[in-house]
Design a protein around this motif. Structure first.
Motif, PDB file in Angstrom:
ATOM      1  N   LEU A 323       0.876  -1.540   0.065  1.00  0.00           N
ATOM      2  CA  LEU A 323      -0.191   0.081  -0.197  1.00  0.00           C
ATOM      3  C   LEU A 323       0.529   1.451   0.383  1.00  0.00           C
ATOM      4  CD1 LEU A 323      -2.751  -0.835   2.542  1.00  0.00           C
ATOM      5  CD2 LEU A 323      -2.588  -1.903   0.057  1.00  0.00           C
ATOM      6  N   VAL A 324       0.642   2.762  -0.759  1.00  0.00           N
ATOM      7  CA  VAL A 324       0.657   3.746  -0.811  1.00  0.00           C
ATOM      8  C   VAL A 324       0.255   4.681   0.023  1.00  0.00           C
ATOM      9  CG1 VAL A 324       2.912   3.053  -2.261  1.00  0.00           C
ATOM     10  CG2 VAL A 324       0.576   3.598  -3.816  1.00  0.00           C
ATOM     11  N   TRP A 397      -2.517   9.947   6.994  1.00  0.00           N
ATOM     12  CA  TRP A 397      -4.037  10.174   7.622  1.00  0.00           C
ATOM     13  C   TRP A 397      -4.487   9.167   6.635  1.00  0.00           C
ATOM     14  CZ3 TRP A 397      -7.309  13.406   4.904  1.00  0.00           C
ATOM     15  CH2 TRP A 397      -6.577  14.451   4.225  1.00  0.00           C
ATOM     16  N   THR A 398      -4.066   9.336   5.382  1.00  0.00           N
ATOM     17  CA  THR A 398      -4.628   9.133   4.300  1.00  0.00           C
ATOM     18  C   THR A 398      -4.806   8.066   4.528  1.00  0.00           C
ATOM     19  OG1 THR A 398      -2.639   8.726   2.716  1.00  0.00           O
ATOM     20  CG2 THR A 398      -4.198  11.375   2.188  1.00  0.00           C
ATOM     21  N   ALA A 410      -6.518   1.374   7.544  1.00  0.00           N
ATOM     22  CA  ALA A 410      -6.031   0.679   6.936  1.00  0.00           C
ATOM     23  C   ALA A 410      -5.126   0.229   7.648  1.00  0.00           C
ATOM     24  CB  ALA A 410      -4.754   0.805   5.095  1.00  0.00           C
ATOM     25  N   ARG A 411      -4.708   0.360   8.729  1.00  0.00           N
ATOM     26  CA  ARG A 411      -3.132  -0.381   9.649  1.00  0.00           C
ATOM     27  C   ARG A 411      -4.053  -0.518  10.316  1.00  0.00           C
ATOM     28  NH1 ARG A 411      -0.487   4.516  11.509  1.00  0.00           N
ATOM     29  NH2 ARG A 411      -2.205   5.139  13.182  1.00  0.00           N
ATOM     30  N   GLU A 412      -4.888  -0.552  11.107  1.00  0.00           N
ATOM     31  CA  GLU A 412      -5.418  -1.719  12.274  1.00  0.00           C
ATOM     32  C   GLU A 412      -6.390  -2.848  11.579  1.00  0.00           C
ATOM     33  OE1 GLU A 412      -4.721  -1.071  15.399  1.00  0.00           O
ATOM     34  OE2 GLU A 412      -3.553   0.889  14.530  1.00  0.00           O
ATOM     35  N   THR A 413      -6.840  -2.394  10.480  1.00  0.00           N
ATOM     36  CA  THR A 413      -7.732  -3.452   9.704  1.00  0.00           C
ATOM     37  C   THR A 413      -6.389  -4.464   9.407  1.00  0.00           C
ATOM     38  OG1 THR A 413      -9.143  -1.947   8.730  1.00  0.00           O
ATOM     39  CG2 THR A 413      -9.387  -4.060   7.920  1.00  0.00           C
ATOM     40  N   ALA A 414      -5.027  -3.713   8.968  1.00  0.00           N
ATOM     41  CA  ALA A 414      -4.075  -4.927   7.714  1.00  0.00           C
ATOM     42  C   ALA A 414      -3.598  -5.959   9.131  1.00  0.00           C
ATOM     43  CB  ALA A 414      -3.543  -4.017   7.538  1.00  0.00           C
ATOM     44  N   ARG A 415      -3.372  -5.228  10.544  1.00  0.00           N
ATOM     45  CA  ARG A 415      -3.301  -6.236  10.929  1.00  0.00           C
ATOM     46  C   ARG A 415      -4.283  -7.247  12.163  1.00  0.00           C
ATOM     47  NH1 ARG A 415      -0.350  -1.938  16.145  1.00  0.00           N
ATOM     48  NH2 ARG A 415       0.096  -4.049  17.295  1.00  0.00           N
ATOM     49  N   GLU A 416      -5.634  -6.651  11.419  1.00  0.00           N
ATOM     50  CA  GLU A 416      -6.788  -7.804  11.883  1.00  0.00           C
ATOM     51  C   GLU A 416      -6.263  -9.049  10.830  1.00  0.00           C
ATOM     52  OE1 GLU A 416      -9.534 -10.485  13.412  1.00  0.00           O
ATOM     53  OE2 GLU A 416      -8.022  -8.731  14.662  1.00  0.00           O
TER      54      GLU A 416
END
Length: 810
Positions: A323-324, A397-398, A410-416
């Motif tokens: 992801l970018v 923040w995007t 996306a960061r927290e969702t990617a962790r899950e």
């Protein structure tokens, strides 16, 4: 296929339900987790997706699934679990979460269709009924939404009365998917190309302008061709049918792939030799699946580490997602990954056409493409056997979805997602999010450091690069010396030097919040809320005397005429935009090729690619732009960076303000040089003593982190608490305040009744942007260790939105 008797189904019902609905599985019907189905819902048949199968139901009298809508599941079991987590964590409607993972355009929305009858009875008396009947008589069968917009004042009761009287018919249905496979009629040869050319020559003997001969020559050259190409050559259906009957041509339907990289050629580029530091980073991350922060200074070669990890994942038969943070970065990322992994590369972002996104989704799901590069939404690509997710510039923040729901990060969702898939997550940044870095300090996630810049050396080896020289210019002193320009003396000298050397320059403008806060030009004073420790904004909507207001808790005070600290007269709104800076740059540097890159000029498809190409081909001398310039662009000739107004972002009324300012300044400074020569960075400010500016100038992330984490611990902000932001919008100002106050009172009552001391419930207050499209916006803020538990059982009405862990309070 599982033959369990009951299924939990997410239903596309058009309302904000956060629960799945239980249906029985009819005998003989085989369904699987992730499969699309049609289910009864009230009087309608709606689309749904099976999220789980169970042997028993707690719901009496369950209704059966009506039909299976897809042969193969549209969600994997991993994604079925992920969407339930998203709905629970972000308090988002379950179907909205499901929709993030579905093929683009797949969702079939329910629609009410209104149709005229062939032999209507006598016209009704009510003139409003006349309008309805006249419209459908003229337009035939129409959706209710269209009829409502054209006529207005239509209720379900009115339609039912007209239907009972025989004047019209009402039916429920589903809209067609807005995206599907593209099919094309084509012609192919039934015999060899040599035979076709020989036959064409025979036909031309008697008829030199033979249409059949032209078609045969067209097909002999290309093997086959679209039917449209034959028609352009003059062929009619009669000509085609004759060639088919004679056994020369066959007509068939073929699927056309809409690939966003069609026509792009990526010359293969061998992997460079990693530095010892990069090699250690790869080994540490590859040793064990988990979550890792890759903390590396700008230009340290984080992308090379990403690509080595991707290569290892693909070699192990796994898939990868990179992801970018901005679509503007996608062209450079696609080229770099394309040079290394061209044959298996997929691209996913919102600027693609819906057909392109649909075809990419199917190619990924089918296992034809194993590496996905894209912006936030690419996280939900159906990659089989996911082994690696990389989030570059993880602090941006995007990565947080703002509107519409689900408002996921996306960061927290990617962790899950990685937890569910057993994959590795790499969070890369030179300026990590404070919460992410705090997690690494506590050992919740791993951390790997890259402390040196990398410069290309001979024979593919990499040397140590040089960090830019950063100068902080006190604009108060510039004013005292008589400089009224937006460009300091130092910045003008640096840009002129770059122009003389044939190098490029950036003028960075932090436009967000322009002219929204007060600043004293003499002493640098900015008013702060004593309760929230964030900047008070200028309330431009105050009806009487000018006011300063905290957009967080609602505290306000009268705007002073003179600076409260030094009593100077130059205490006024601050902010300037990119268009003015572009104009000033053209005036100050005549002959320079000046371009502007911000959201106003980057909206058209392909605009990002064209801008990057123009920069790389050195068609631009000075680039004026906003935040997108700070996000990972790698431009070797960009030697000067000027931050025109460092104070704007610094003084926004948001607890993230100092963090965002430090990140932006550090990141945009990282665009200067980035090879074996140091760049020059000029930061212009009226607050040179501010911690974000001091730390960015020193390139000292650790010092900034220690300063910021102490502030957050003292003020009670994340990571020491969590926040939930509620926004209520309504056209009537007073009604909005009344409804927001009612909900705030209800939440406080339930909190107190449960004997809980938290969460704090702040507000209601007008949001920072108080009115959008004619609707006033009222804000409530919940702050505590887990404020979601207070909201989870609550159903808010129409007009409310819930943002869990908001990326901004503006």
């Amino acid at each position: 296929m599982n033959t369990a008797p009951f299924a939990e189904v997410a239903v596309n019902a058009g309302h904000p339900a956060r629960a799945a609905f239980t249906y029985s599985v009819p005998e003989g019907m085989a369904v699987a987790v992730g499969q699309a189905v049609f289910v009864p819902f009230g009087q309608r048949i709606l689309q749904g997706v099976v999220l789980s199968l169970t042997g028993e139901s707690t719901v009496p009298g369950t209704r059966p699934i009506s039909a299976v809508a897809s042969d193969a599941p549209v969600l994997s079991e991993t994604h079925a679990a992920l969407v339930r987590w998203m709905s629970d964590y972000y308090l988002a409607p379950l179907w909205d979460c499901v929709a993030t993972c579905l093929p683009p355009g797949y969702g079939q929305k329910p629609v009410t269709m209104v149709s005229p009858v062939e032999v209507p009875p006598l016209l009704p008396v009510d003139p409003r009924d006349h309008k309805i009947l006249a419209y459908i008589a003229a337009h035939g069968r129409v959706p209710l939404d269209e009829l409502q917009e054209a006529v207005g004042g239509i209720t379900r009761a009115r339609l039912q009365r007209l239907q009972d009287a025989g004047h019209l018919s009402v039916a429920e249905g589903l809209l067609r998917p807005s995206a599907r496979a593209k099919l094309q009629r084509r012609l192919g040869l039934s015999r060899s190309g040599e035979d076709a050319l020989a036959r064409a020559a025979e036909l031309e003997v008697g008829a030199p302008r033979s249409v059949a001969a032209r078609v045969l020559r067209l097909l002999a050259a290309d093997g086959d061709a679209p039917l449209a190409a034959a028609r352009e050559a003059g062929a009619t259906p009669h000509h085609i049918q004759a060639l088919v009957e004679e056994g020369w041509v066959k007509e068939y339907t073929a699927r056309v792939e809409r690939h966003p990289l069609a026509g792009r050629i990526f010359p293969p580029k061998p992997a460079p030799r990693l530095t010892a530091e990069q090699e250690l980073a790869v080994q540490a991350i590859a040793a064990k699946p988990g979550v890792y922060l890759l903390h590396g200074v700008t230009g340290s070669g984080k992308t090379e580490v990403y690509m080595e990890l991707v290569e290892r994942a693909l070699a192990a038969g796994k898939g990868a997602i990179v992801l970018v943070p901005e679509i503007s970065l996608t062209p450079q990322a696609v080229r770099r990954y394309g040079e290394r992994f061209g044959n298996t590369l997929a691209v996913v972002h919102s600027a693609l056409g819906i057909g392109e996104r649909f075809d990419q989704w199917e190619a990924i799901r089918n296992g034809d493409l194993h590496l996905v590069v894209g912006s936030r939404s690419a996280l939900f690509a159906p990659v089989p056997e996911l082994g690696l997710v990389v989030i570059d510039e993880e602090h941006e923040w995007t990565y947080k979805q703002v509107d519409p729901a689900p408002r996921y990060h996306a960061r927290e969702t990617a962790r899950e997602l990685c937890r569910l898939a057993g994959a590795t997550l790499v969070l890369g940044s030179a300026t990590p999010d404070v919460v992410t870095y705090h997690d690494s300090e506590r050992g919740v996630i791993g951390r790997v450091e890259l402390e040196s810049r990398v410069a290309p050396g001979v024979d593919g080896d990499a040397g140590v690069g040089q960090m830019p020289t950063i100068t902080v210019v006190d604009m108060r002193e510039e004013l005292k010396s008589g400089n009224r320009s937006v460009f300091s003396f130092a910045l003008r000298r640096a840009i002129r030097g770059a122009l003389a050397a044939g190098e490029q320059s950036i003028l960075f403008v932090n436009r967000r919040g322009a002219a929204r806060f007060l600043l004293c030009r003499d002493c640098g004073y900015v008013p702060q809320c004593p309760s929230c420790e964030i900047v008070m904004g200028l309330d431009e909507h105050a009806r009487a005397t000018p006011q300063l207001r905290c957009h967080h808790c609602g505290r306000s005070r009268r705007l002073e005429e003179h600076c409260p600290r030094c009593h100077g007269p130059r205490y006024r709104p601050f902010g300037v935009g990119t268009q003015r800076i572009e104009t000033f740059a053209r005036q100050e540097f005549p002959g320079a090729r000046v371009a502007r890159w911000d959201s106003d000029v980057a909206g058209r498809k392909g605009s990002h690619e064209r801008m990057v190409e123009a920069l790389e081909s050195r068609e631009i001398d000075i680039l004026v732009g906003t935040q997108m310039l700070a996000k990972g662009l790698d431009l070797p000739q960009m030697m000067v960076v000027g931050v025109v107004d460092a104070d704007v972002g610094l003084s926004l009324p948001d607890y993230h303000a100092h963090e965002r300012s430090f990140q932006l300044l550090s990141q945009v400074a990282g665009r200067a040089g980035r090879r074996d020569r140091p760049g020059t960075v000029i930061i212009q400010t009226y607050e040179p003593e501010a911690a974000p500016i001091q730390c960015a100038a020193a390139g000292d992330f650790r010092a900034f982190y220690e300063h910021e984490i102490a502030h957050r611990r003292r003020a009670g902000y994340p990571p020491f608490t969590r926040l939930v932001r509620l926004i209520y919008q309504h056209r009537n100002h007073e009604h909005g305040l009344e409804e927001a106050s009612r909900v705030a009172t209800d939440l406080r009552t339930r909190r107190d009744a449960a004997g809980r001391a938290e969460p704090d419930i702040l507000g209601p207050s007008l949001a920072f942007i108080p009115r959008i499209r004619g609707r006033t916006r009222w804000q409530l803020l919940l702050r505590g260790r887990n404020p979601v538990t207070l909201l989870a059982p609550t159903t808010l009405g129409e007009g409310w939105s819930i943002d869990v862990d908001p990326a901004s309070l503006l």
